[in-house]
Design a protein around this motif. Structure first.
Motif, short mmCIF file in Angstrom:
data_model
loop_
_atom_site.label_atom_id
_atom_site.label_comp_id
_atom_site.label_asym_id
_atom_site.label_seq_id
_atom_site.Cartn_x
_atom_site.Cartn_y
_atom_site.Cartn_z
N CYS A 2 0.83 -1.21 0.00
CA CYS A 2 0.00 0.00 0.00
C CYS A 2 0.86 1.27 0.00
N LEU A 21 0.51 9.62 -5.52
CA LEU A 21 0.01 8.24 -5.65
C LEU A 21 0.43 7.63 -6.98
N GLN A 25 2.54 4.08 -7.51
CA GLN A 25 1.61 3.08 -8.02
C GLN A 25 2.12 1.65 -7.82
N HIS A 29 -2.13 -1.62 -6.89
CA HIS A 29 -2.95 -1.10 -7.98
C HIS A 29 -4.35 -1.72 -8.02
N THR A 32 -7.65 2.85 -5.59
CA THR A 32 -7.03 4.10 -5.15
C THR A 32 -8.12 5.06 -4.70
N LYS A 48 -13.03 7.51 -4.76
CA LYS A 48 -12.20 6.31 -4.82
C LYS A 48 -12.81 5.30 -5.78
N VAL A 53 -4.35 4.83 -10.58
CA VAL A 53 -4.56 6.25 -10.28
C VAL A 53 -5.04 7.00 -11.51
N HIS A 73 -4.52 7.06 -1.00
CA HIS A 73 -4.16 5.67 -0.75
C HIS A 73 -4.15 4.87 -2.05
N ASN A 74 -3.14 4.03 -2.24
CA ASN A 74 -3.15 2.97 -3.25
C ASN A 74 -3.25 1.64 -2.52
#
Length: 450
Positions: A2, A21, A25, A29, A32, A48, A53, A73-74
């Motif tokens: 993450c 982000l 990546q 993935h 996101t 989200k 992204v 957040h990823n």
């Protein structure tokens, strides 16, 4: 894995978070998300979705994501499912107002905490351990959010970096062992950035300030020009994750003062120093991209020429972080192609960063031999992964780890290599530097957080 990011004090907060982000990546993935707001905004807004992204954030999204504060957040799942409901940030309303949270790590006592909260009347909307903190904060009797966060954290165990956004403040917390990386930068256009990796700082034009300390909570607010620092727990040993340097982090990141590029190259050099019987090999080739730097180090130390004998399709994601084995198998075929004219009839030393399940290694060896390689000697720039990690790596069961279930000779036979060797734990420690005691739970089974 993450990636988490926080932006404070910049009117382009959401766009800067998106750019950060994008640079991170590689850390996930599956999904996101970004939450944005600020003291001049009436509410926190969250956008989200599943995927990359670039696919989730467009101009329409940025029209919604207003304000001088944002968190992002990823997702790479270690807890929860791949549902969009389990994408972060998680936003909620409670007695003191609105909050949104992003989290990198894994809470080892998540099930115990969740079951207690459910028994106490909580209703969960996701399968993520991150939601535990939302409920703990909401149920706290403290009058200030900082005190609610502090009290709630005493009930959590594991590896965690939390960034918590309220209407007017940003709270940043790193677990007392500092297992996952987290750094602070100052944006040249104004304000601050907090991110999992420093590789995103150049993209958003930020200057590195320092790493968040293990056990530290930072509070960003308009009342102070610099973040307020509170040490919540200074009693634990610093145990940063060795796997960040082996695989997770981008090579151009500096993790807790160590350059990832340099560390990976040292791993390759150490691997070569104990491998004198292959000096007649024709070439050293990496498994791209994660094996490239260790292969460079191996080639420098051994004097064997370095060649790119495998070409990677960069439009395919990373196989190790795919959630199912079927997806991993298909992506290996889509991702890697051998340079037949280069390797045909040659004795190869193939360098990869790790062997987890063994299926990818097997396909790579077979691919190279099908392309005409005379010999394929497989070298791994990390020790044997024998133990599942519960601190944020997707190896939940021992049965999935080939080195836990087979001897090195059996693994060599399974992947069909002419020989197989691993970096020793001592050489990994030397490559990382012996100035600190790294978390190597996947290799040595030292579960220092129970």
């Amino acid at each position: 894995m993450c990636a988490v990011v926080g932006i404070f004090g910049n009117d382009d907060a959401a766009k800067l978070a998106s750019a950060a982000l994008f640079a991170m990546q590689h850390r996930g993935h599956e999904a996101t998300g970004i939450s944005a707001g600020g003291s001049d905004c009436k509410k926190i807004v969250t956008v989200k979705g599943q995927g990359f992204v670039r696919d989730v954030f467009d101009e329409n999204a940025f029209k919604l994501l207003q304000g001088d504060m944002a968190i992002g957040h990823n997702r790479y799942s270690t807890a929860g499912s791949d549902s969009v409901l389990d994408a972060q940030p998680i936003q909620a309303k409670y007695k003191l107002g609105e909050i949104s949270i992003v989290h990198n790590g894994n809470l080892v006592n998540k099930d115990v905490v969740r079951n207690r909260l459910i028994d106490d009347g909580s209703i969960f909307q996701t399968g993520m351990d991150t939601e535990n903190l939302i409920h703990l904060i909401a149920k706290s009797s403290q009058n200030k959010l900082r005190d609610r966060i502090t009290k709630s954290l005493t009930k959590l165990k594991g590896a965690y970096n939390f960034i918590i956004q309220s209407r007017s403040k940003l709270f940043v917390v790193r677990d007392p062992h500092g297992i996952r990386p987290l750094s602070i930068g100052k944006l040249k256009s104004g304000g601050f950035i907090i991110a999992s990796e420093t590789c995103c700082f150049d993209l958003v034009d930020a200057e590195f300030v320092r790493d968040v300390k293990p056990g530290e909570m930072l509070i960003f607010s308009q009342d102070h020009a610099e973040p307020e620092s509170i040490m919540l727990d200074e009693t634990k040993e610093f145990r940063p994750c060795a796997f960040e340097y082996i695989y997770f982090a981008r090579p151009d990141s500096v993790i807790d003062g160590k350059n990832v590029y340099a560390v990976r190259e040292e791993m390759g050099k150490a691997l070569a120093m104990h491998d004198k019987d292959l000096l007649d090999a024709d070439m050293v080739i990496p498994v791209p991209d994660s094996g490239v730097l260790s292969a460079l180090g191996y080639a420098k130390a051994s004097g064997i020429p370095f060649e790119l004998g495998i070409i990677r399709n960069h439009y395919v994601g990373r196989t190790f972080i795919e959630p199912t084995q079927a997806m991993r198998n298909m992506k290996v075929k889509m991702k890697l192609s051998p340079m037949k004219s280069l390797i045909e009839g040659k004795k190869l030393v193939v360098i990869d960063d790790s062997i987890v399940r063994g299926t990818t290694s097997k396909r790579i060896v077979r691919m190279l031999k099908d392309a005409g390689a005379a010999e394929v000697h497989f070298r791994v720039a990390s020790p044997m992964i024998k133990h599942p990690c519960y601190y944020g790596i997707d190896t939940p069961t021992k049965e999935e780890l080939i080195n836990a279930m087979k001897t090195p000779q059996e693994v060599q036979k399974y992947i069909e290599a002419d020989s197989l060797k691993y970096l020793s734990i001592d050489d990994l420690k030397s490559s990382l530097g012996k100035d600190r005691n790294y978390s190597m739970v996947s290799f040595d089974g030292d579960y220092f957080i129970a």
